[in-house]
Design an enzyme around this catalytic site. Structure first.
Site, PDB file in Angstrom:
ATOM      1  N   GLU A 165       0.864  -1.202   0.153  1.00 22.55           N
ATOM      2  CA  GLU A 165       0.042  -0.071   0.167  1.00 22.55           C
ATOM      3  C   GLU A 165       0.952   1.328   0.049  1.00 22.55           C
ATOM      4  OE1 GLU A 165      -3.606   0.228   2.634  1.00 22.55           O
ATOM      5  OE2 GLU A 165      -2.932   1.983   3.185  1.00 22.55           O
ATOM      6  N   THR A 197      -4.042   4.619  -1.279  1.00 23.78           N
ATOM      7  CA  THR A 197      -5.138   5.545  -0.456  1.00 23.78           C
ATOM      8  C   THR A 197      -5.640   6.473  -1.054  1.00 23.78           C
ATOM      9  OG1 THR A 197      -3.438   6.795   0.747  1.00 23.78           O
ATOM     10  CG2 THR A 197      -3.721   4.739   1.616  1.00 23.78           C
ATOM     11  N   HIS A 202      -8.155   3.182  -3.457  1.00 24.32           N
ATOM     12  CA  HIS A 202      -8.811   3.307  -2.328  1.00 24.32           C
ATOM     13  C   HIS A 202     -10.232   4.306  -2.780  1.00 24.32           C
ATOM     14  CE1 HIS A 202      -5.838   1.697   1.068  1.00 24.32           C
ATOM     15  NE2 HIS A 202      -5.879   1.143  -0.427  1.00 24.32           N
ATOM     16  N   ARG A 212     -15.825   3.905   4.089  1.00 23.36           N
ATOM     17  CA  ARG A 212     -16.582   4.909   4.509  1.00 23.36           C
ATOM     18  C   ARG A 212     -15.691   6.146   4.731  1.00 23.36           C
ATOM     19  NH1 ARG A 212     -18.326   5.718  10.743  1.00 23.36           N
ATOM     20  NH2 ARG A 212     -16.073   6.364  10.815  1.00 23.36           N
ATOM     21  N   GLY A 213     -14.517   5.941   5.318  1.00 27.42           N
ATOM     22  CA  GLY A 213     -13.720   7.246   5.682  1.00 27.42           C
ATOM     23  C   GLY A 213     -13.862   7.654   6.824  1.00 27.42           C
ATOM     24  N   TYR A 259     -11.320  -5.104  10.853  1.00 25.98           N
ATOM     25  CA  TYR A 259     -10.447  -4.490  12.036  1.00 25.98           C
ATOM     26  C   TYR A 259     -10.277  -5.809  13.236  1.00 25.98           C
ATOM     27  CZ  TYR A 259     -11.623  -0.307   9.725  1.00 25.98           C
ATOM     28  OH  TYR A 259     -11.774   0.721   8.553  1.00 25.98           O
ATOM     29  N   GLN A 296       5.451   8.078  14.095  1.00 24.56           N
ATOM     30  CA  GLN A 296       4.608   7.265  13.188  1.00 24.56           C
ATOM     31  C   GLN A 296       3.552   6.415  13.933  1.00 24.56           C
ATOM     32  OE1 GLN A 296       6.451   4.450  11.142  1.00 24.56           O
ATOM     33  NE2 GLN A 296       4.671   3.439  10.710  1.00 24.56           N
TER      34      GLN A 296
HETATM   35  P1  FAD Z   1     -17.749   0.913   7.886  1.00 22.32           P
HETATM   36  O1  FAD Z   1     -17.411  -0.533   7.393  1.00 22.32           O
HETATM   37  O2  FAD Z   1     -18.625   1.832   7.266  1.00 22.32           O
HETATM   38  O3  FAD Z   1     -17.718   0.885   9.435  1.00 22.32           O
HETATM   39  C1  FAD Z   1     -17.414   1.976  10.175  1.00 22.32           C
HETATM   40  C2  FAD Z   1     -18.129   1.926  11.635  1.00 22.32           C
HETATM   41  O4  FAD Z   1     -19.698   1.836  11.589  1.00 22.32           O
HETATM   42  C3  FAD Z   1     -17.593   0.803  12.231  1.00 22.32           C
HETATM   43  O5  FAD Z   1     -17.662   0.941  13.548  1.00 22.32           O
HETATM   44  C4  FAD Z   1     -19.185  -0.192  11.860  1.00 22.32           C
HETATM   45  O6  FAD Z   1     -19.094  -1.260  12.992  1.00 22.32           O
HETATM   46  C5  FAD Z   1     -20.237   0.724  11.824  1.00 22.32           C
HETATM   47  N1  FAD Z   1     -21.063   0.256  11.035  1.00 22.32           N
HETATM   48  C6  FAD Z   1     -20.995  -0.082   9.797  1.00 22.32           C
HETATM   49  N2  FAD Z   1     -22.257  -0.539   9.214  1.00 22.32           N
HETATM   50  C7  FAD Z   1     -22.997  -0.148  10.204  1.00 22.32           C
HETATM   51  C8  FAD Z   1     -24.440  -0.063  10.138  1.00 22.32           C
HETATM   52  N3  FAD Z   1     -25.291  -0.442   8.978  1.00 22.32           N
HETATM   53  N4  FAD Z   1     -25.100   0.546  11.168  1.00 22.32           N
HETATM   54  C9  FAD Z   1     -24.406   0.943  12.342  1.00 22.32           C
HETATM   55  N5  FAD Z   1     -23.047   0.841  12.290  1.00 22.32           N
HETATM   56  C10 FAD Z   1     -22.654   0.463  11.314  1.00 22.32           C
HETATM   57  N6  FAD Z   1      -9.304   5.854   5.421  1.00 22.32           N
HETATM   58  C11 FAD Z   1      -9.244   6.718   4.511  1.00 22.32           C
HETATM   59  O7  FAD Z   1      -9.693   8.093   4.455  1.00 22.32           O
HETATM   60  N7  FAD Z   1      -8.546   6.515   3.093  1.00 22.32           N
HETATM   61  C12 FAD Z   1      -7.911   5.436   2.928  1.00 22.32           C
HETATM   62  O8  FAD Z   1      -7.572   5.206   1.674  1.00 22.32           O
HETATM   63  C13 FAD Z   1      -8.003   4.399   3.769  1.00 22.32           C
HETATM   64  N8  FAD Z   1      -7.538   3.401   3.653  1.00 22.32           N
HETATM   65  C14 FAD Z   1      -7.910   2.020   4.731  1.00 22.32           C
HETATM   66  C15 FAD Z   1      -7.251   1.050   4.250  1.00 22.32           C
HETATM   67  C16 FAD Z   1      -7.539  -0.134   5.279  1.00 22.32           C
HETATM   68  C17 FAD Z   1      -6.938  -1.451   4.864  1.00 22.32           C
HETATM   69  C18 FAD Z   1      -8.174   0.169   6.346  1.00 22.32           C
HETATM   70  C19 FAD Z   1      -8.338  -0.939   7.480  1.00 22.32           C
HETATM   71  C20 FAD Z   1      -8.614   1.406   6.816  1.00 22.32           C
HETATM   72  C21 FAD Z   1      -8.323   2.570   5.759  1.00 22.32           C
HETATM   73  N9  FAD Z   1      -8.928   3.545   6.352  1.00 22.32           N
HETATM   74  C22 FAD Z   1      -8.766   4.749   4.976  1.00 22.32           C
HETATM   75  C23 FAD Z   1      -9.640   4.105   7.233  1.00 22.32           C
HETATM   76  C24 FAD Z   1     -11.152   3.950   7.195  1.00 22.32           C
HETATM   77  O9  FAD Z   1     -11.718   4.935   6.561  1.00 22.32           O
HETATM   78  C25 FAD Z   1     -11.644   4.218   8.717  1.00 22.32           C
HETATM   79  O10 FAD Z   1     -11.414   3.150   9.526  1.00 22.32           O
HETATM   80  C26 FAD Z   1     -13.268   4.405   8.858  1.00 22.32           C
HETATM   81  O11 FAD Z   1     -13.392   4.985  10.140  1.00 22.32           O
HETATM   82  C27 FAD Z   1     -14.052   3.278   8.463  1.00 22.32           C
HETATM   83  O12 FAD Z   1     -14.044   2.897   7.330  1.00 22.32           O
HETATM   84  P2  FAD Z   1     -14.950   1.596   7.058  1.00 22.32           P
HETATM   85  O13 FAD Z   1     -15.157   1.668   5.490  1.00 22.32           O
HETATM   86  O14 FAD Z   1     -14.474   0.185   7.650  1.00 22.32           O
HETATM   87  O15 FAD Z   1     -16.325   1.836   7.540  1.00 22.32           O
END
Ligand code: FAD
Length: 287
Positions: free
Chosen positions: A17, A48, A78, A108-109, A144, A211
């Site tokens: 990445e 990202t 991403h 989601r972000g 996670y 970091q």
């Molecule tokens: P989701 O899957 O939507 O989950 C977010 C939260 O909401 C969780 O607590 C989940 O349990 C909860 N949730 C999900 N669905 C529901 C529902 N239907 N009802 C109620 N609660 C719900 N961030 C960036 O900005 N840019 C990047 O490029 C980036 N790359 C990443 C790469 C990896 C491998 C990882 C692990 C993370 C990355 N992130 C990045 C961070 C990520 O955007 C954050 O961790 C963000 O807070 C959650 O994104 P998600 O897609 O996992 O969200």
């Protein structure tokens, strides 16, 4: 090639990445970094998008296109949805399609207090369903091992993870972690919950103390005693800390591969030196 086609032959997939250069960095550095990463023979390199909640022009698409079309390595862009409207996502998807990008990590972000959510998409699963309707992309999602920082508990978080898979995510990449036992326990719970797609383990080597402190405060990764001892001993010696960080990551990866993990996703932090040292130490285990 779609990422889902890389799994299933019994080998551990190795992917990397990178992040787009920060605004105050020369834009060219990322291309030099990518040229060096090609030598690591990654199955794909992901890029990202607006990480940290910053603005996302489509520099991500531009870099993902360079990886695929110039380097000849598969790429994954991403894409986050919380600060984008449906129209914004349409434009970004069109752009990725035109560039020939086949793989998207749908997220989601993070919620940025300075940029209120747009509410067209509240969770990643909604973005995944939308992309699935819109085009022929492979969709990955995030998971996670230590529970997402906003989730009330692991069971709830895994239930939401399953929703992402049911919506169309065919592959998962994990948040960084430093304790393999936590990852293996998560894997077991996810499989019991019916999450049956390949799950890559996200490994972030320690490059410097700042970091790690930043990443740990953002994602809440727990630090095993072995890791904390290393940090305490070498915190004032940057080169020794880097070497210890490489050794720690190699140790983690070796154990994960022995445990039969589907893949290793290396957070390179745009540092090809560190990535190359790690890859050289483990490449024989990836065969
Ligand atoms: P989701 O899957 O939507 O989950 C977010 C939260 O909401 C969780 O607590 C989940 O349990 C909860 N949730 C999900 N669905 C529901 C529902 N239907 N009802 C109620 N609660 C719900 N961030 C960036 O900005 N840019 C990047 O490029 C980036 N790359 C990443 C790469 C990896 C491998 C990882 C692990 C993370 C990355 N992130 C990045 C961070 C990520 O955007 C954050 O961790 C963000 O807070 C959650 O994104 P998600 O897609 O996992 O969200």
């Amino acid at each position: 090639m779609k990422i889902s086609q890389l799994f299933g032959n019994g080998k551990c997939v190795f992917s990397c990445e990178v992040f787009p250069p920060k605004k105050n960095m020369p834009a060219d550095t990322i291309y030099t970094t990518l040229d060096s990463l090609k030598a690591l023979d990654p199955a794909f390199i992901s890029v990202t998008y607006g990480a940290g909640g910053t603005d996302g022009d489509n520099i991500t698409g531009e870099i993902a296109s360079y990886i695929k079309n110039e380097l000849g390595v598969e790429s994954c862009a991403h894409l986050t949805c919380v600060s984008n409207t449906r129209e914004d996502i349409d434009i970004l998807l069109d752009d990725l399609k035109k560039r020939g990008i086949e793989n998207i990590l749908a997220l989601r972000g993070d919620i940025n207090p300075e940029r209120p959510p747009k509410h067209d998409f509240n969770y990643a699963c909604e973005l995944i369903s939308y992309i699935r309707e819109k085009g022929d992309f492979h969709i990955s999602a995030a998971c996670y091992p230590e529970c997402h920082i906003e989730a009330p508990d692991m069971i709830t978080d895994i239930r939401h993870l399953k929703e992402k898979v049911d919506a169309g995510a065919e592959h998962l990449m994990s948040q960084l972690f430093f304790d393999n036992n936590i990852f293996f326990e998560f894997l077991e719970k996810a499989r019991i919950a019916g999450v049956n797609v390949p799950i890559e383990a996200g490994i972030m080597p320690v490059v410097n103390k700042k970091q790690i402190e930043r990443m740990v405060s953002m994602c809440g990764a727990s630090l095993p005693a072995k890791f904390s001892r290393m940090m305490a001993k070498y915190e004032n010696s940057p080169e020794a800390l880097r070497d210890a960080g490489i050794a720690y990551a190699v140790d983690q990866i070796t154990d994960l591969i022995a445990g039969g993990v589907d893949g290793i996703h290396l957070y390179t932090m745009n540092n090809p030196y560190v990535a190359e040292k790690i890859y050289s130490a483990v490449k024989g285990l990836l065969k």
